[in-house]
Structure formats: structure tokens, C-alpha cells
Design an enzyme around this catalytic site. Sequence first.
Site, mmCIF file in Angstrom:
data_model
loop_
_atom_site.group_PDB
_atom_site.id
_atom_site.type_symbol
_atom_site.label_atom_id
_atom_site.label_comp_id
_atom_site.label_asym_id
_atom_site.label_seq_id
_atom_site.Cartn_x
_atom_site.Cartn_y
_atom_site.Cartn_z
ATOM 1 N N ASP A 113 -34.365 60.364 -11.825
ATOM 2 C CA ASP A 113 -33.124 59.564 -11.938
ATOM 3 C C ASP A 113 -32.739 59.681 -10.285
ATOM 4 O OD1 ASP A 113 -30.387 59.039 -11.613
ATOM 5 O OD2 ASP A 113 -30.011 60.318 -13.275
ATOM 6 N N ARG A 114 -33.003 58.629 -9.564
ATOM 7 C CA ARG A 114 -32.528 58.471 -8.164
ATOM 8 C C ARG A 114 -33.612 59.096 -7.201
ATOM 9 N NH1 ARG A 114 -26.850 58.107 -7.129
ATOM 10 N NH2 ARG A 114 -27.016 55.773 -7.205
ATOM 11 N N LYS A 163 -28.762 54.535 -14.713
ATOM 12 C CA LYS A 163 -29.882 55.315 -14.343
ATOM 13 C C LYS A 163 -30.222 56.407 -15.462
ATOM 14 C CE LYS A 163 -28.696 56.246 -10.389
ATOM 15 N NZ LYS A 163 -27.359 55.636 -10.563
HETATM 16 N N1 LIG Z 1 -26.939 49.328 -20.583
HETATM 17 C C1 LIG Z 1 -26.176 50.260 -20.700
HETATM 18 N N2 LIG Z 1 -25.117 49.616 -21.808
HETATM 19 C C2 LIG Z 1 -24.152 50.018 -22.218
HETATM 20 N N3 LIG Z 1 -23.630 51.193 -21.562
HETATM 21 C C3 LIG Z 1 -24.308 51.600 -20.508
HETATM 22 C C4 LIG Z 1 -25.633 51.101 -20.200
HETATM 23 N N4 LIG Z 1 -25.776 51.906 -19.166
HETATM 24 C C5 LIG Z 1 -25.355 53.046 -19.087
HETATM 25 N N5 LIG Z 1 -24.295 52.771 -20.013
HETATM 26 C C6 LIG Z 1 -23.111 53.907 -20.042
HETATM 27 O O1 LIG Z 1 -22.485 53.529 -18.741
HETATM 28 C C7 LIG Z 1 -22.188 55.293 -18.313
HETATM 29 C C8 LIG Z 1 -22.680 55.289 -16.850
HETATM 30 O O2 LIG Z 1 -24.290 55.425 -17.310
HETATM 31 P P1 LIG Z 1 -25.302 56.529 -16.250
HETATM 32 O O3 LIG Z 1 -26.591 56.433 -16.681
HETATM 33 O O4 LIG Z 1 -24.374 57.876 -16.361
HETATM 34 O O5 LIG Z 1 -25.215 55.695 -15.021
HETATM 35 P P2 LIG Z 1 -25.913 56.284 -13.384
HETATM 36 O O6 LIG Z 1 -26.897 57.403 -13.769
HETATM 37 O O7 LIG Z 1 -26.562 54.965 -12.905
HETATM 38 O O8 LIG Z 1 -24.655 56.751 -12.627
HETATM 39 C C9 LIG Z 1 -22.370 55.950 -19.365
HETATM 40 O O9 LIG Z 1 -21.380 56.117 -20.009
HETATM 41 C C10 LIG Z 1 -23.283 55.181 -20.068
HETATM 42 O O10 LIG Z 1 -23.282 55.618 -21.575
HETATM 43 N N1 LIG Z 2 -26.813 60.443 -1.117
HETATM 44 C C1 LIG Z 2 -25.702 60.283 -1.674
HETATM 45 N N2 LIG Z 2 -24.385 59.952 -0.814
HETATM 46 C C2 LIG Z 2 -23.199 59.909 -1.300
HETATM 47 N N3 LIG Z 2 -23.096 59.938 -2.650
HETATM 48 C C3 LIG Z 2 -24.210 60.209 -3.371
HETATM 49 C C4 LIG Z 2 -25.483 60.144 -2.947
HETATM 50 N N4 LIG Z 2 -26.411 60.213 -3.880
HETATM 51 C C5 LIG Z 2 -25.681 60.204 -5.229
HETATM 52 N N5 LIG Z 2 -24.194 60.317 -4.796
HETATM 53 C C6 LIG Z 2 -23.238 60.258 -5.950
HETATM 54 C C7 LIG Z 2 -22.969 58.924 -6.366
HETATM 55 C C8 LIG Z 2 -22.147 59.371 -7.748
HETATM 56 O O1 LIG Z 2 -20.719 59.648 -7.501
HETATM 57 C C9 LIG Z 2 -22.863 60.785 -8.160
HETATM 58 C C10 LIG Z 2 -23.991 60.657 -8.917
HETATM 59 O O2 LIG Z 2 -24.798 59.529 -8.862
HETATM 60 P P1 LIG Z 2 -24.932 58.270 -10.249
HETATM 61 O O3 LIG Z 2 -25.292 56.957 -9.355
HETATM 62 O O4 LIG Z 2 -23.791 58.562 -10.952
HETATM 63 O O5 LIG Z 2 -26.297 59.261 -10.853
HETATM 64 O O6 LIG Z 2 -23.389 61.276 -6.752
#
Ligand SMILES: Nc1ncnc2c1ncn2[C@@H]1O[C@H](COP(=O)(O)OP(=O)(O)O)[C@@H](O)[C@H]1O
Ligand SMILES: Nc1ncnc2c1ncn2[C@H]1C[C@H](O)[C@@H](COP(=O)(O)O)O1
Length: 207
Positions: free
Chosen positions: A81-82, A13
Site C-alpha cells: 500500500d503506497r 489503496k
Molecule cells: N471503491 C470503494 N468504494 C467505496 N468505498 C471505498 C472504496 N475504496 C475505499 N472506500 C472507503 O473509503 C475510505 C478510505 O479508503 P482507504 O482504503 O483507507 O484509502 P487510502 O488507503 O487510499 O487512503 C474507507 O472508509 C473505505 O472503506
Molecule cells: N510522503 C508523504 N508526505 C505527506 N503526506 C503523506 C506522505 N505519505 C503519506 N502521507 C499521508 C497522506 C495521508 O494523510 C496519510 C496516509 O495516506 P493514505 O493515502 O490515506 O494511505 O499519510
Amino acid sequence: MHIAIVGNIGAGKTTLANKLAHHFNWEVFLEDVDHNPYLKDFYDDMPRWAFHLQVYFLNSRFKQTQRIKELQAAGKGVIQDRTIYEDAHIFAANLHDSRLMTERDYQNYLSLFESMIDLVRPPDLLLYLRADLPRLIHQIQKRNRDYENNIKIDYLKNLNGHYEQWIANYKHGKLLIVDVNHLDYVQNPEDLGVIIERINSTLFGLF
Ligand SMILES: Nc1ncnc2c1ncn2[C@@H]1O[C@H](COP(=O)(O)OP(=O)(O)O)[C@@H](O)[C@H]1O
Ligand SMILES: Nc1ncnc2c1ncn2[C@H]1C[C@H](O)[C@@H](COP(=O)(O)O)O1
């Protein structure tokens, strides 16, 4: 215009939110996990900190939705984001179903959520990043936040189950589901292009 990106932990995300904000030249709203006072404790002891963490997220997400409204009123585009919906329908619901949050705390939380949700405007587009467990695990490991290293596979699996159920019933507005299992928008600009095309097509009917 307001696009919200939703999906499980590690689905990609934040990465996509930044790229889309850059592409559209819109404001981006990210989760501030580094200053969250409960997250690390929560991962160490979920039953102890579940309610505290949910109230914290609910409040910070609600404040964010109000700032987004202001920006929209000023004619600005926003990538989020979320969402607040995920806090309640995915995370809190999962903690309750897994008996990691008591019935009393969950009902108290839900009542607070319901008082707030009427003041929240749904996004113009909800973009769900669907990822299977191996992909989530790989990307969580790649990101390497220390407190996420012990996340149980069952926790991610249950969250994915809640996501699928919630998305199947989502009725607040336009919805775009992107399967990210075989997309790498970090390395491949074409993969980002595919997502942007699908967004334009869903939002504006452009091809
Ligand atoms: N489509 C993708 N392909 C490869 N790597 C990705 C992709 N999307 C995210 N990543 C990598 O995965 C990890 C987690 O991504 P992130 O954007 O922080 O996820 P989220 O916000 O959903 O928790 C980061 O290191 C990012 O660079
Ligand atoms: N509402 C939530 N309850 C528990 N944990 C949560 C919630 N919202 C986000 N989180 C956690 C999940 C991850 O460890 C971090 C950040 O979320 P991400 O999907 O990596 O952006 O916070």
C-alpha cells in the site's frame, strides 16, 4: 510477485490491498499512520514539518522495500500500500512546488532519495487507483481521521496533478490504471472481481 497499489489520499489503496492480499493469500504491507510522529503536526503546519515528515516516510518506506525484497527471495507474494516513489515524485515534489518546502530542504531530501533508490526493486505491477476530487473527499470524510478533516481541496487537486504526470511517465514495469470513481469494492464483490481479472490479465495474460 509484488503488486504495489498507488493513488491519492483516500483513493481506496488500503481497502484494496487487504482484499487482494486475502484473495491471493499474499503478505500485505500497509502504511503505519497511527504511529507516525509527524503527521498530525504536519497537517497543522506544513512548512514547519514538511522536511521532517518526508525524511520519516522515506526511511520507513525504504525499510519496507528491504523487507519486501526478503519476502520475495523466500518466494512469497506481496501487496504493498503506497510506494517510496510517491513520497518523492508526488508528496515531496508537491510540497516544493507549492513552496511549502524550501529549495534547500528539497535538494537535501532528493539527494537522500537518490542515494536510496538504486537499492529499491520496482514492483512487478504498479496498480494506480485514479479517483476524482469528489470521490476522494467523500472517502476521506467516510474514513474520518481527525487530522485529515482540514485537508484543502487544492492540496488534493495538486496531488492528483502530480499523480497523473508521474503515471504518464512511469517506466519501471507493468502498469494498470483503475478508475475507481464508479467502483465500490467495499460493497460489491463483482467490482473486486473486475479488478482481479484485470490484474491477472496484465500480469499473467489470463482472461
Ligand atoms: N471503491 C470503494 N468504494 C467505496 N468505498 C471505498 C472504496 N475504496 C475505499 N472506500 C472507503 O473509503 C475510505 C478510505 O479508503 P482507504 O482504503 O483507507 O484509502 P487510502 O488507503 O487510499 O487512503 C474507507 O472508509 C473505505 O472503506
Ligand atoms: N510522503 C508523504 N508526505 C505527506 N503526506 C503523506 C506522505 N505519505 C503519506 N502521507 C499521508 C497522506 C495521508 O494523510 C496519510 C496516509 O495516506 P493514505 O493515502 O490515506 O494511505 O499519510
